[in-house]
Design a protein around this motif. Structure first.
Motif, short mmCIF file in Angstrom:
data_model
loop_
_atom_site.label_atom_id
_atom_site.label_comp_id
_atom_site.label_asym_id
_atom_site.label_seq_id
_atom_site.Cartn_x
_atom_site.Cartn_y
_atom_site.Cartn_z
N ILE A 84 0.73 -1.26 0.08
CA ILE A 84 -0.02 -0.05 -0.06
C ILE A 84 0.74 1.24 0.01
O ILE A 84 0.50 2.22 -0.64
N LEU A 85 1.94 1.29 0.70
CA LEU A 85 2.88 2.33 0.81
C LEU A 85 3.42 2.67 -0.54
O LEU A 85 3.57 3.89 -1.06
N LEU A 86 3.89 1.58 -1.23
CA LEU A 86 4.37 1.86 -2.69
C LEU A 86 3.44 2.27 -3.62
O LEU A 86 3.62 3.27 -4.37
N GLY A 87 2.02 1.80 -3.44
CA GLY A 87 1.06 2.27 -4.49
C GLY A 87 0.58 3.61 -3.87
O GLY A 87 0.64 4.47 -4.92
N VAL A 88 0.33 3.97 -2.87
CA VAL A 88 0.02 5.34 -2.59
C VAL A 88 1.21 6.43 -2.48
O VAL A 88 1.04 7.56 -3.27
N GLY A 89 2.44 5.90 -2.38
CA GLY A 89 3.57 6.90 -2.43
C GLY A 89 3.97 7.28 -3.93
O GLY A 89 4.22 8.42 -4.29
N TYR A 90 3.80 6.08 -4.80
CA TYR A 90 3.74 6.41 -6.25
C TYR A 90 2.86 7.32 -6.68
O TYR A 90 3.22 8.27 -7.28
N LEU A 91 1.56 7.29 -6.36
CA LEU A 91 0.34 7.97 -6.73
C LEU A 91 0.63 9.34 -6.34
O LEU A 91 0.63 10.35 -6.97
N TYR A 92 1.11 9.45 -4.78
CA TYR A 92 1.11 10.77 -4.51
C TYR A 92 2.25 11.48 -4.98
O TYR A 92 2.27 12.60 -5.28
#
Length: 174
Positions: A84-92
């Motif tokens: 989730i950190l990778l996904g949200v961090g990438y998006l943000y």
């Protein structure tokens, strides 16, 4: 508050403090050992270490005594929180080009809390055959990728230093 809730809260606070200390550890002591557990760059990928190691410690300590069934939901939770950190961090950070420290802190503390609350929800999965091995494999694979990409980060956005500095492990005098 019941005893297990107090224990979980204390472990959460200790893990949060550990993650905060890990964020600065490499700056304080730049060497190959600290590079393995602390972010070397301000990249989305390197910040996975801030969740991985505190949640791994929680998995080993809070999941003990239950055999594979005790640690399995914790290890699954660790993998989920890091993903989730990778996904949200990438998006943000990459897609939306966000740079707010407050968003980063909120994301970290929220995902750490998710890492502590998710094992209870994942407990029924432990009854499936092979789940313990899959959880262990996922955790080991993620740990191996953390080690590999610390020393050999690819030239992609997920590994880019978003802090503007050119600090990489390869520039550290050994």
């Amino acid at each position: 508050m019941e005893k297990s809730t107090k224990k979980l809260l204390l472990f959460y606070l200790a893990a949060a403090a550990l993650g905060a200390a890990l964020h600065f550890l490499f700056t304080w002591l730049p060497n190959p050992i600290t590079a393995l557990v602390a972010p070397v760059r301000e990249s989305v990928w390197e910040h996975v270490k801030l969740l991985y190691f505190p949640l791994l410690g929680a998995a080993l300590l809070l999941g003990r005594g239950g055999g594979g069934m005790g640690r399995t939901p914790w290890l699954l939770s660790l993998s989920a929180a890091c993903a989730i950190l990778l996904g949200v961090g990438y998006l943000y950070h990459i897609t939306l080009r966000g740079e707010s420290l407050y968003v980063d802190l909120a994301l970290y503390f929220t995902l750490l809390a998710v890492g502590f609350l998710l094992p209870r929800a994942l407990w029924p999965l432990c009854e499936w055959p092979g789940t313990d091995k899959a959880a262990l494999l996922l955790t080991a694979l993620l740990g191996g990728l953390i080690v590999w990409f610390t020393f050999f980060p690819p030239e992609t956005a997920l590994f880019a230093d978003l802090g503007g500095a050119v600090r990489t492990f390869l520039t550290i005098p050994v």
